[in-house]
Design an enzyme around this catalytic site. Structure first.
Site, short mmCIF file in Angstrom:
data_model
loop_
_atom_site.label_atom_id
_atom_site.label_comp_id
_atom_site.label_asym_id
_atom_site.label_seq_id
_atom_site.Cartn_x
_atom_site.Cartn_y
_atom_site.Cartn_z
N ARG A 58 -0.13 -20.93 -3.39
CA ARG A 58 0.05 -18.74 -2.62
C ARG A 58 0.17 -18.41 -4.28
NH1 ARG A 58 3.90 -18.07 -5.92
NH2 ARG A 58 3.70 -16.64 -5.12
N GLY A 59 -0.08 -16.54 -3.72
CA GLY A 59 -0.47 -16.28 -5.22
C GLY A 59 -1.76 -16.12 -5.63
N ARG A 101 -6.98 -17.37 3.92
CA ARG A 101 -6.20 -15.83 4.26
C ARG A 101 -6.81 -14.52 4.10
NH1 ARG A 101 -0.33 -17.12 0.15
NH2 ARG A 101 0.51 -15.60 2.50
N GLN A 211 10.03 -16.54 -1.99
CA GLN A 211 8.76 -17.71 -3.17
C GLN A 211 9.76 -16.98 -4.87
OE1 GLN A 211 7.60 -15.91 -0.64
NE2 GLN A 211 5.41 -15.62 -0.17
N ASP A 252 -1.75 -8.36 -4.74
CA ASP A 252 -2.28 -9.52 -3.92
C ASP A 252 -4.09 -8.45 -3.63
OD1 ASP A 252 0.23 -10.08 -2.62
OD2 ASP A 252 -1.43 -11.78 -2.62
N ASN A 262 1.12 -6.04 -2.26
CA ASN A 262 1.85 -7.43 -2.11
C ASN A 262 2.42 -7.71 -1.28
OD1 ASN A 262 2.21 -8.89 -4.86
ND2 ASN A 262 4.97 -7.90 -5.18
N LYS A 263 3.36 -8.47 -1.72
CA LYS A 263 4.59 -8.89 -0.97
C LYS A 263 5.65 -8.75 -0.04
CE LYS A 263 4.61 -12.91 0.13
NZ LYS A 263 3.97 -13.19 1.37
O1 MRU Z 1 2.64 -14.96 0.20
P1 MRU Z 1 1.70 -14.96 -1.00
O2 MRU Z 1 3.08 -16.10 -1.84
O3 MRU Z 1 0.56 -15.48 -1.66
O4 MRU Z 1 2.43 -14.12 -2.31
C1 MRU Z 1 1.87 -13.82 -3.23
C2 MRU Z 1 2.45 -11.89 -3.95
O5 MRU Z 1 2.73 -11.52 -2.85
C3 MRU Z 1 2.34 -12.26 -5.37
O6 MRU Z 1 3.43 -11.50 -5.43
C4 MRU Z 1 0.86 -11.33 -5.59
O7 MRU Z 1 -0.30 -13.00 -5.18
C5 MRU Z 1 0.62 -11.82 -6.94
S1 MRU Z 1 0.50 -13.28 -8.11
C6 MRU Z 1 0.12 -12.77 -9.49
#
Ligand code: MRU
Length: 361
Positions: A58-59, A101, A211, A252, A262-263
């Site tokens: 993820r990320g 995703r 995370q 993201d 973002n998250k």
């Molecule tokens: O759901 P995730 O864990 O994929 O979400 C990740 C994030 O929101 C990160 O902050 C984002 O992808 C930046 S990663 C360098």
């Protein structure tokens, strides 16, 4: 950064998010960290798409790199030599990967690059195209790592005049695990730490998937960067006590006007930071900037399964008959963002104009 240098850095970076072993893609299973460090082997398109969907990996940047290898794996899976059949097989596989995703634009960015090389190589034999696709996936991985080091340096330079060590709050994991290595927001933290400028990192646990508590804390612990974990609802408390000098998070997808997805929980932190007059930075590569959309309202927000809310690490806390919602991302409006740290430089408002100029570079 030269090619050899990138490879050296990859080897030295400790945490290997993904490893291409010549035949399959090995992904560190991020669902099991920090308690178990195991790698999962992906050797089919479906396995790669499943690993992205189920958050083995993820990320945003890591999802993009993984998808690129997914396309190379899809090509290797094809056994015939008919070009038209091969192209339609690739179209179908890329569709499967792009459905994994919806929010992180890096997934689509990487697959677009794979598609481009696919059609540019159309005149070659199927075997030659397969090699081109694999080479492109490796290039995307290596470029990502090199970009992250540049983000780290550009972010560090923002604080060059700060005399005191910094207390930085971060949310989710924008670290090595979210990229090919080194991270984006954590690239800035790593770079600052190397310069002796980090007092501590305040790590939001990041409900529901944790995370922050599981992954960011794990990365910082390994590198002996001082940190402590808080629950998400404690951020305001620490800001009010002047225990946060800056917020640095990843993204993201960044819209043309600077609005940044973002998250989930990032929006609330940005509002708190604005209230307490604390600078709020997004650290993200150019591949996270989506020039195809005007503002954050156009960013698709993933809604994940209710069990992520009903359970904490497999332990049930909410019964089935109670309704829950699970949006996985939120959008921070550009007016809450102090600057966006990219590999090409730090972008300040007005974001519409300045991001436009950056994307032309
Ligand atoms: O759901 P995730 O864990 O994929 O979400 C990740 C994030 O929101 C990160 O902050 C984002 O992808 C930046 S990663 C360098």
């Amino acid at each position: 950064m030269g090619d050899g240098n990138v490879k050296q850095k990859l080897k030295a970076s400790g945490v290997r998010t993904l490893v291409w072993d010549g035949k399959s893609l090995k992904l560190i299973d991020q669902r099991e960290l920090p308690f178990k460090k195991i790698y999962i082997n992906c050797s089919s398109t479906e396995q790669v798409a499943g690993a992205i969907k189920d958050m083995v990996v993820r990320g945003a940047p890591a999802i993009g790199v993984t998808a690129a290898y997914g396309a190379a794996i899809a090509a290797a899976e094809f056994s015939g030599s008919d070009k038209d059949e091969f192209l339609s097989h690739m179209e179908n596989s890329i569709k499967i990967l792009s459905g994994a995703r919806p929010t992180a634009v890096n997934l689509f960015w990487a697959l677009d690059r794979m598609k481009k090389i696919l059609y540019e190589s159309k005149h070659l034999t199927v075997d030659e195209i397969k090699q081109k696709l694999l080479d492109r996936a490796k290039k995307i991985e290596e470029e990502d790592l090199s970009i992250n080091y540049r983000i780290g340096k550009n972010g560090k330079d923002i604080f060059s005049k700060n005399k005191n060590k910094l207390k930085v709050l971060t949310h989710c994991n924008a670290g090595a695990l979210a990229t090919s290595g080194y991270g984006t927001a954590l690239a800035v933290v790593r770079s600052l730490h190397s310069a002796g400028k980090i007092e501590n990192v305040i790590v939001d646990e990041t409900r529901p998937y944790l995370q922050g508590a599981r992954l960011t804390a794990w990365e910082l612990y390994q590198e002996k960067i001082p940190f402590f974990i808080i629950t998400d609802n404690m951020a305001g408390y620490f800001m009010s006590k002047k225990m946060v000098d800056a917020v640095i998070v990843g993204a993201d997808r960044v819209a043309s006007n600077g609005d940044s997805a973002n998250k989930i929980g990032t929006l609330s932190i940005s509002i708190l930071a604005k209230y307490y007059d604390i600078p709020f930075y997004i650290a993200a590569p150019k591949s996270t900037i989506d020039t195809g959309i005007c503002s954050g309202g156009d960013i698709p927000i993933e809604e994940r399964k209710p069990s992520e809310i009903r359970e904490v690490m497999g332990t049930r806390i909410i019964p089935d008959y109670m309704p829950v919602r699970n949006p996985s991302f939120d959008v921070t409006p550009s007016e809450n963002i102090t600057a966006i740290i990219t590999e090409e430089g730090v972008v300040y408002p007005p974001f519409g104009k300045n991001l436009g100029q950056l994307m032309k570079k």
